[in-house]
Motif scaffolding. Structure first.
Motif, mmCIF file in Angstrom:
data_model
loop_
_atom_site.group_PDB
_atom_site.id
_atom_site.type_symbol
_atom_site.label_atom_id
_atom_site.label_comp_id
_atom_site.label_asym_id
_atom_site.label_seq_id
_atom_site.Cartn_x
_atom_site.Cartn_y
_atom_site.Cartn_z
ATOM 1 N N VAL A 317 0.981 -1.100 -0.037
ATOM 2 C CA VAL A 317 -0.005 -0.262 -0.148
ATOM 3 C C VAL A 317 0.788 1.100 0.083
ATOM 4 O O VAL A 317 0.722 2.286 -0.730
ATOM 5 N N SER A 318 1.808 1.170 0.744
ATOM 6 C CA SER A 318 2.939 2.266 0.831
ATOM 7 C C SER A 318 3.237 2.540 -0.616
ATOM 8 O O SER A 318 3.457 3.562 -1.070
ATOM 9 N N ARG A 319 3.870 1.607 -1.305
ATOM 10 C CA ARG A 319 4.517 1.780 -2.619
ATOM 11 C C ARG A 319 3.457 2.311 -3.681
ATOM 12 O O ARG A 319 3.691 3.036 -4.409
ATOM 13 N N ARG A 320 2.168 1.611 -3.399
ATOM 14 C CA ARG A 320 1.343 2.151 -4.348
ATOM 15 C C ARG A 320 0.904 3.626 -3.947
ATOM 16 O O ARG A 320 0.584 4.325 -5.302
ATOM 17 N N MET A 321 0.840 3.961 -3.030
ATOM 18 C CA MET A 321 0.689 5.562 -3.006
ATOM 19 C C MET A 321 1.784 6.339 -3.560
ATOM 20 O O MET A 321 1.579 7.452 -4.108
ATOM 21 N N HIS A 322 3.121 5.757 -3.102
ATOM 22 C CA HIS A 322 4.113 6.741 -3.959
ATOM 23 C C HIS A 322 4.126 6.493 -5.447
ATOM 24 O O HIS A 322 4.455 7.535 -5.987
ATOM 25 N N ASP A 323 3.644 5.349 -5.945
ATOM 26 C CA ASP A 323 3.573 5.434 -7.325
ATOM 27 C C ASP A 323 2.520 6.298 -7.990
ATOM 28 O O ASP A 323 2.602 6.816 -8.890
ATOM 29 N N LEU A 324 1.379 5.956 -7.094
ATOM 30 C CA LEU A 324 0.319 6.934 -7.695
ATOM 31 C C LEU A 324 0.640 8.506 -7.560
ATOM 32 O O LEU A 324 0.337 9.140 -8.510
ATOM 33 N N SER A 325 1.300 8.854 -6.557
ATOM 34 C CA SER A 325 2.044 10.220 -6.687
ATOM 35 C C SER A 325 2.721 10.695 -7.316
ATOM 36 O O SER A 325 2.626 11.688 -8.439
ATOM 37 N N GLU A 326 3.721 9.831 -7.908
ATOM 38 C CA GLU A 326 4.565 9.902 -9.272
ATOM 39 C C GLU A 326 3.921 9.998 -10.315
ATOM 40 O O GLU A 326 4.164 10.643 -11.426
ATOM 41 N N ARG A 327 2.855 8.970 -10.470
ATOM 42 C CA ARG A 327 1.973 9.028 -11.900
ATOM 43 C C ARG A 327 1.182 10.220 -12.151
ATOM 44 O O ARG A 327 1.270 10.755 -13.457
ATOM 45 N N VAL A 328 0.626 10.510 -11.029
ATOM 46 C CA VAL A 328 -0.174 11.937 -11.092
ATOM 47 C C VAL A 328 0.684 13.006 -11.321
ATOM 48 O O VAL A 328 0.297 14.064 -12.352
ATOM 49 N N ALA A 329 1.677 12.969 -10.889
ATOM 50 C CA ALA A 329 2.563 14.239 -11.117
ATOM 51 C C ALA A 329 3.167 14.203 -12.287
ATOM 52 O O ALA A 329 3.359 15.437 -13.321
ATOM 53 N N GLN A 330 3.670 13.164 -13.085
ATOM 54 C CA GLN A 330 3.929 12.950 -14.477
ATOM 55 C C GLN A 330 2.634 13.359 -15.501
ATOM 56 O O GLN A 330 2.802 14.146 -16.378
ATOM 57 N N ALA A 331 1.386 12.687 -15.132
ATOM 58 C CA ALA A 331 0.464 13.248 -15.978
ATOM 59 C C ALA A 331 0.083 14.465 -15.861
ATOM 60 O O ALA A 331 -0.287 15.420 -16.812
ATOM 61 N N SER A 332 0.106 15.178 -14.664
ATOM 62 C CA SER A 332 -0.055 16.824 -14.512
ATOM 63 C C SER A 332 1.177 17.452 -15.400
ATOM 64 O O SER A 332 0.807 18.398 -16.001
ATOM 65 N N HIS A 333 2.291 17.175 -15.319
ATOM 66 C CA HIS A 333 3.364 17.792 -16.084
ATOM 67 C C HIS A 333 3.271 17.524 -17.539
ATOM 68 O O HIS A 333 3.203 18.735 -18.123
ATOM 69 N N LEU A 334 2.734 16.581 -18.169
ATOM 70 C CA LEU A 334 2.364 16.693 -19.558
ATOM 71 C C LEU A 334 1.457 17.338 -19.822
ATOM 72 O O LEU A 334 1.331 17.802 -20.930
#
Length: 435
Positions: A317-334
């Motif tokens: 769950v901890s890794r999923r949260m960090h992965d989601l944070s990175e994916r949202v940040a990447q999508a927001s950047h794009l």
């Protein structure tokens, strides 16, 4: 004469750290009770005052205000108090007069109500019995007597120096039970093994505090993952010129990012503590130096089947949260990049439109200037005509029409030069700045 340079200020404390919190010895037959209590920071002083009152009742020195551990005799008991990062532990040891195991406990020898008055919330409580080999008797009957037919986990400890059994359950009095049978323990080794067994349970419970958090977060993370997948599809399928739509998507991504960061802030300390406590559990199990007993699970196997999956769930769950944070940040950047590109294109188009308008305005201004020259020449010619007519009063016989006609080209030339000079002065930067 001093042979060494000046001491590091922390040298003495650091050198003694490896000797801090030694295990209390316990000889067979003996009894022990252990209580781990989760204590808030604002209750630390009250906890210390509660312990100090017990010390004074039995003529013992009270612990210092900054103490993190204390041990001493309290009547027939040997009491050891330790303050850990989040919880405090109380270990009570006493000799046993024999009799039925777990019929009595070391905790019962404390003053009435003192243990219940300890500040904080109970994380783990356990009783232990250390029996000599002769007291062990028939093992099957003994285990039935101690654990009532429940599934028992057991192994030989210390390379065979003793046997340990437990069902890892909470009994009716709120305590767990650990049975130790001496096969060659020294009192110090027996106390150390017992302390490890207690700490395994305390650290296991502290690690599992993250498990309910992981369960609560899992549905929330699944919903966020679905929302993020839908947003990613919308971004991929969207028209690059739909700026308003992209800005709405960007706002939704920002909302998801805030939701994830809120979850991270609320849970990461607990998940990090889970990892640390789980490592301590594994370390304490390794220190037991277990050997398998026929027909029984070892503590290591029991933890691998029941405890390790729960810790793995928290880590996932901890890794999923960090992965989601990175994916949202990447999508927001794009998406931000695409919105910026569209805005730049719109700005370029706006500038081009402004340039065309400026050129049109210049042409219009030039046309107006031409008309204004004609108007000025007409006005001046009229003035000269009046002057020529008025000259007849002075006796001058001028042909008014001829005189006015000849003045028109001169007036037009002068007016044109005057207007051009005025336009040049208006467009000259040095003239605008007053130079």
């Amino acid at each position: 004469m001093r042979l060494l340079p000046a001491d590091l200020p922390e040298r003495a404390a650091l050198a003694l750290e490896v000797h801090a919190r030694p295990s209390e010895p316990l000889a067979a037959p003996g009894r022990a009770s252990y209580v781990a209590v989760l204590v808030d920071a604002d209750e630390r002083e009250r906890e210390l005052a509660h312990l100090a009152r017990l010390c004074r009742q039995h003529g013992q020195l009270t612990p210092a205000a900054d103490a993190v551990h204390w041990s001493g005799s309290v009547g027939p008991l040997r009491l050891k108090w330790e303050r850990h990062g989040e919880f405090s532990s109380y270990t009570l040891l006493t000799a046993s007069a024999g009799g039925e195991p777990f019929a009595d406990s070391a905790a019962n020898l404390l003053p009435a109500g003192w243990l219940a008055g300890v500040p904080g919330l109970t994380v783990y409580a356990g009783h232990a019995e250390l029996l000599s080999p002769t007291e062990g008797g028939a093992l099957g009957d003994l285990l039935q007597q101690c654990f009532g037919g429940r599934t028992v986990v057991g192994s030989a400890l210390g390379d065979g120096a003793g046997l340990a059994y437990s069902d890892f359950l909470t009994h009716g009095d709120g305590f767990g039970r650990i049975l130790l049978i001496d096969q060659g323990f020294t009192p110090l080794v027996a106390g150390r093994m017992l302390q490890r067994l207690f700490e395994i349970e305390a650290y296991r419970m502290m690690a599992l505090l993250a498990f309910p958090v992981a369960r609560r977060l899992s549905p929330r993370l699944m919903a966020i993952e679905r929302s993020l997948a839908a947003l990613a599809d919308s971004i991929a399928a969207g028209n690059a010129r739909e700026t308003g739509r992209d800005e709405n998507l960007l706002q939704e991504l920002t909302r998801l990012a805030a939701e994830i960061e809120s979850g991270l802030a609320a849970s990461q300390y607990r998940f990090a503590a889970c990892r640390a406590y789980a490592d301590l559990v594994r370390t304490r199990i390794d220190e037991l130096r277990e050997r398998r007993l026929s027909g029984l699970q070892t503590l290591d196997e029991f933890m691998s089947r029941r405890f390790t999956p729960a810790v793995a769930t928290c880590a996932t769950v901890s890794r999923r949260m960090h992965d989601l944070s990175e994916r949202v940040a990447q999508a927001s950047h794009l998406l931000s990049t695409r919105v910026d590109i569209v805005r730049e294109q719109q700005n370029l188009a706006l500038l081009a439109s402004m340039d065309r308008r400026a050129k049109l305005q210049l042409r219009l201004q030039q046309t107006v200037e031409g008309l204004s020259i004609a108007a000025i020449v007409y006005y001046l010619a009229g003035v000269i005509g009046y002057l020529a007519k008025g000259s007849r009063s002075l006796g001058l016989n001028l042909d008014v029409d001829l005189f006015v006609g000849l003045s028109v080209p001169v007036l037009a030339l002068l007016t044109f030069q005057t207007v051009r000079r005025a336009r040049r002065r208006a467009s000259d930067p040095d003239t605008k700045n007053g130079h």
